[in-house]
Write an enzyme that holds these catalytic residues in place. Structure first.
Site, PDB file in Angstrom:
ATOM      1  CG  HIS A 305      -9.627   4.461 -18.529  1.00  0.00           C
ATOM      2  ND1 HIS A 305      -8.452   3.749 -18.647  1.00  0.00           N
ATOM      3  CD2 HIS A 305      -9.357   5.466 -17.653  1.00  0.00           C
ATOM      4  CE1 HIS A 305      -7.522   4.307 -17.893  1.00  0.00           C
ATOM      5  NE2 HIS A 305      -8.040   5.349 -17.267  1.00  0.00           N
ATOM      6  CG  ASN A 306      -9.156   3.509 -14.496  1.00  0.00           C
ATOM      7  OD1 ASN A 306      -8.329   2.648 -14.825  1.00  0.00           O
ATOM      8  ND2 ASN A 306      -8.800   4.724 -14.139  1.00  0.00           N
ATOM      9  CD  GLU A 335      -7.703   0.012 -17.546  1.00  0.00           C
ATOM     10  OE1 GLU A 335      -6.477   0.121 -17.546  1.00  0.00           O
ATOM     11  OE2 GLU A 335      -8.479   0.975 -17.423  1.00  0.00           O
ATOM     12  CG  ASP A 337      -5.635  -1.053 -13.426  1.00  0.00           C
ATOM     13  OD1 ASP A 337      -5.335  -1.407 -14.565  1.00  0.00           O
ATOM     14  OD2 ASP A 337      -5.540   0.122 -13.029  1.00  0.00           O
ATOM     15  CG  HIS A 350      -6.523   3.967 -10.289  1.00  0.00           C
ATOM     16  ND1 HIS A 350      -6.268   3.530 -11.567  1.00  0.00           N
ATOM     17  CD2 HIS A 350      -6.128   5.263 -10.261  1.00  0.00           C
ATOM     18  CE1 HIS A 350      -5.755   4.516 -12.279  1.00  0.00           C
ATOM     19  NE2 HIS A 350      -5.658   5.581 -11.507  1.00  0.00           N
ATOM     20  CD  GLU A 384      -1.937  -1.546 -17.288  1.00  0.00           C
ATOM     21  OE1 GLU A 384      -0.737  -1.285 -17.211  1.00  0.00           O
ATOM     22  OE2 GLU A 384      -2.582  -1.534 -18.347  1.00  0.00           O
TER      23      GLU A 384
END
Length: 752
Positions: A305-306, A335, A337, A350, A384
């Site tokens: 994640h992230n 991931e 973003d 983020h 994302e």
């Protein structure tokens, strides 16, 4: 004890050059570039460096601390300096765990080459060392630390200081008695060979000797027949016990005389118990052993994640290094973003926070380079997408141009639309998980007049996180997002869709559609309809990610999500702790390939498994785990205060279905981290062995504050070897801390 200089060099010019020493630039940023003098020490295991300025302290690190060496501009810092320093003068030393890398620039390409090749050679020789050579190396390191005046001898005071450094609180009289016995030259000091003798007396393994003598006919050796009895009765390894005994004698017995008698001495027996064969984890589970020909949804998938974050989620640094570290640890789902960036280039960070930003293009290049270093099996890029249509097109261009044929752009030939392909079929492929215009049916049907853009429902993680602050679904933020056809076309088997309930999914969801859940939403589904969640995950991929409240990048326990069969359980890889220990413990098996086959009762449409009521499933067979924690060896010192010695206790934890969750601990042993002895027995009932993980945790007991972490090891219950076993402890970062270990006896029985 340490590697002799002559053996170390053996005509190797690279190592010779490292021993002489080199001035290189240590680089931390475009503006921080400082000269340091680097030199390989005589032991050929320690690299020493210091500032050229007089009076500045020096630093050292061990070759054993290194995970790899990268040549050229293979770090963000060195990439940012590409216009200043050519790649053949640059290299990066990558440390194990979460320690930062060391970026270096040599004055010439030849010097850089010498350090790259020489360091790699030292790492290879360390990797190929046997347990005995590693132990000798470890003893040699301690001897050098304690020999304060560097005269190659140790007086009694230096020996006492050493014992404190080694976590031993020993009565002065007993210490002097051992010292005198080891001082065969009667000089009042110990030479290195005498120090080895002193160490052997100090580490006398009475616990192992008891086992040895229980099976030895004469108390001096184990005959082949004695060893067979031990393997059958204690290790429960009855299959080909005679052949196994012969292999143990051949492999581990150091005495040729004993080998001729077809026997093993105490030293050989101890070597066997300290080896991978004598480890608590069955070595056969460590290689690739599972069926990888089933649909993707039948596997737990190592997921991050992230991935771009190195620290917390508010002000932390975003870095390409996060992707490199995750992928080289076997992570198979990362991931990304994505947001609109300057100059038409999408950026990764983020969103709406003060975290730093990196280029999407650089992330894709890192994925291209490192995706298949640790595993050949498919990598999923979980996108994302917050970008404008224009920058989405740029994203698609980068993905196609950089990843080339590795990017999966269309369904596999001959696969049709019958279900998800297998990890084996997707070997070497990179898949995109993102929103998509329409479905696969249109692609396969050959519709030609596709629109250049399309609209999809915009329900991203930010919206989900907003929703956590409210108990009412009506507050969900629903907007329309424009999607570029080019980016949409890159999505094949992992189309992101909103989850609208299990009934809706059963009736309408396509096999290639993936839903994401925050941990709280997944927990609610699990609580309300655990059996349905398991059934859903036998057909569909599900991704679970940490709550938006976890701004410190902490993790939830992945175990509860695995209990529901969720495949993509995304964790903050940058945060050490229990959750990452469980993740490492699960994915260390099966060759570290990042894919673990779910138990059969979680893959069958009619499996009927509910993690909240495991006793209701067919083939329910609970088991009882008995663990006798016998002793510990050379536990690391955790408190740097002088004179402080560890008071160790061992906690054994079971992580599994709710009924199996449990922990028990031994008593603590006062002031002995060197060779504590417990002989404490712990007992657990395991209702779903196939899902259970066992975590061994060693802590330094403190009656006034929280216990300090000393070491841990986590493994699947089903991979436990029974009998007398060593557990080789890992640090908080999941790296080995040799020779720290526990000695235990394991027995598994059926619940009466």
């Amino acid at each position: 004890m340490s590697v002799p200089k002559s053996v170390c060099i053996q005509g190797d010019d690279n190592l010779g050059s490292m021993l002489v020493g080199t001035v290189m630039r240590k680089v931390k940023s475009r503006t921080w570039k400082k000269q340091r003098y680097f030199k390989l020490q005589e032991d050929c295991m320690t690299i020493w460096y210091k500032s050229k300025k007089a009076g500045k302290p020096h630093s050292t690190f061990s070759v054993g601390d290194l995970e790899g060496v990268r040549e050229g501009h293979q770090s963000e810092v060195l990439l940012s300096l590409a216009d200043e320093f050519p790649p053949d003068r640059c290299f990066t030393l990558v440390f194990r765990g979460r320690r930062g890398n060391l970026d270096l620039v040599a004055d010439s390409a030849d010097e850089a080459r010498s350090w790259v090749r020489g360091t790699r050679k030292l790492m290879e020789s360390l990797e190929s060392m046997g347990e005995r050579e590693r132990l000798d190396q470890w003893i040699g390191d301690w001897f050098k630390k304690a020999d304060k005046n560097k005269d190659g001898r140790m007086n009694f005071k230096e020996t006492q200081d050493l014992l404190r450094m080694m976590n031993v609180d020993m009565n002065e009289q007993h210490c002097h008695s051992l010292f005198t016995m080891a001082d065969r030259s009667q000089t009042g000091t110990l030479l290195d060979e005498e120090f080895v003798l002193f160490y052997k007396m100090l580490t006398k393994r009475d616990d192992v000797m008891r086992v040895f003598q229980d099976f030895s006919g004469d108390g001096q050796k184990l005959s082949a027949a004695d060893l067979e009895d031990f393997l059958r009765e204690e290790q429960l390894e009855a299959e080909d016990a005679a052949g196994h005994a012969a292999r143990i004698i051949e492999t581990y017995e150091p005495s040729d005389a004993a080998k001729q008698l077809n026997a093993v001495t105490f030293d050989g027996f101890l070597m066997y118990l300290g080896s991978a064969e004598g480890s608590i984890q069955d070595p056969r589970w460590c290689g690739l052993f599972q069926d990888l020909d089933q649909p993707l949804c039948h596997y737990f998938i190592s997921s991050s994640h992230n991935t771009y974050l190195m620290e917390d989620q508010l002000r932390g640094q975003s870095s390409v290094e996060g992707y490199i570290r995750a992928l080289t640890r076997g992570c198979r789902c990362v991931e990304v973003d994505c947001w609109d960036g300057p100059n038409g280039e999408p950026i990764v960070y983020h969103g709406h926070t003060f975290t730093s930003k990196i280029l999407f293009r650089d992330v894709v290049q890192a994925v291209d380079k490192y995706a298949f270093k640790a595993s050949d099996y498919p990598v999923i890029l979980s996108i994302e997408n917050h970008c404008s249509v224009e920058q989405q097109r740029t994203m698609a261009q980068h993905l196609n141009h950089i990843l080339g044929d590795a990017l999966l752009r269309s369904p596999l030939e001959g696969k049709g639309l019958t279900g998800l392909p297998s990890p084996e079929e997707l070997k070497g492929k990179i898949l995109l998980k993102a929103k998509k215009i329409g479905g696969l049916e249109e692609r396969v049907g050959g519709l030609t007049e596709d629109p250049l853009t399309g609209e999809v429902s915009d329900e991203d993680e930010a919206a989900e996180i907003d929703n956590e602050h409210s108990h009412r679904e009506t507050f969900r933020r629903k907007t329309k997002q424009h999607l570029s056809k080019e980016l949409s076309d890159c999505v094949v088997y992992c189309k992101s869709v909103h989850f609208s309930g299990f009934k809706h999914s059963r009736l309408h969801q396509k096999f290639y559609e993936v839903s994401s859940f925050t941990e709280s939403k997944a927990r609610k589904q699990l609580r309300d309809a655990g059996g349905e969640f398991v059934l859903h995950n036998s057909r569909q991929l599900s991704r679970v990610y940490p709550s938006g409240f976890r701004t410190d990048s902490s993790n939830f326990s992945p175990q509860e999500m695995w209990n529901a069969g969720c495949q993509i359980v995304a964790l903050n890889f940058q945060t050490a702790g229990e959750a990452m220990d469980l993740n490492d413990g699960l994915f260390r098996q099966n060759g570290g390939c990042g894919y673990i086959l779910k138990p059969s009762f979680m893959r069958q449409p009619g499996g009927g498994f509910n993690p909240e009521a495991p006793q209701n499933r067919e083939s329910y067979l609970p088991q009882v785990l008995h663990i006798q924690v016998i002793s510990g060896q050379q536990l690391p010192k955790v408190n740097i205060k002088e004179g402080s010695i560890v008071d160790p206790l061992v906690r054994v934890e079971i992580h599994g279905v709710p009924l199996d969750q449990g922990k028990q601990e031994t008593r603590y042993i006062e002031n002995n981290g060197f060779n504590p002895v417990w002989y404490d027995t712990l007992r657990f009932t395991i209702h779903t062995p196939e899902l259970a993980l066992v975590r061994f945790l060693v802590e330094d007991y403190d009656k006034t504050s929280r216990n300090d972490f000393v070491g841990q090891y986590t493994l699947p219950f089903c991979s436990l070897q029974q009998g007398y076993r060593h557990i080789h402890l890992l640090s908080r970062d999941g790296t080995r801390i040799p020779p720290a270990s526990l000695f235990v006896h394991v027995r598994i029985t059926e619940l009466a």
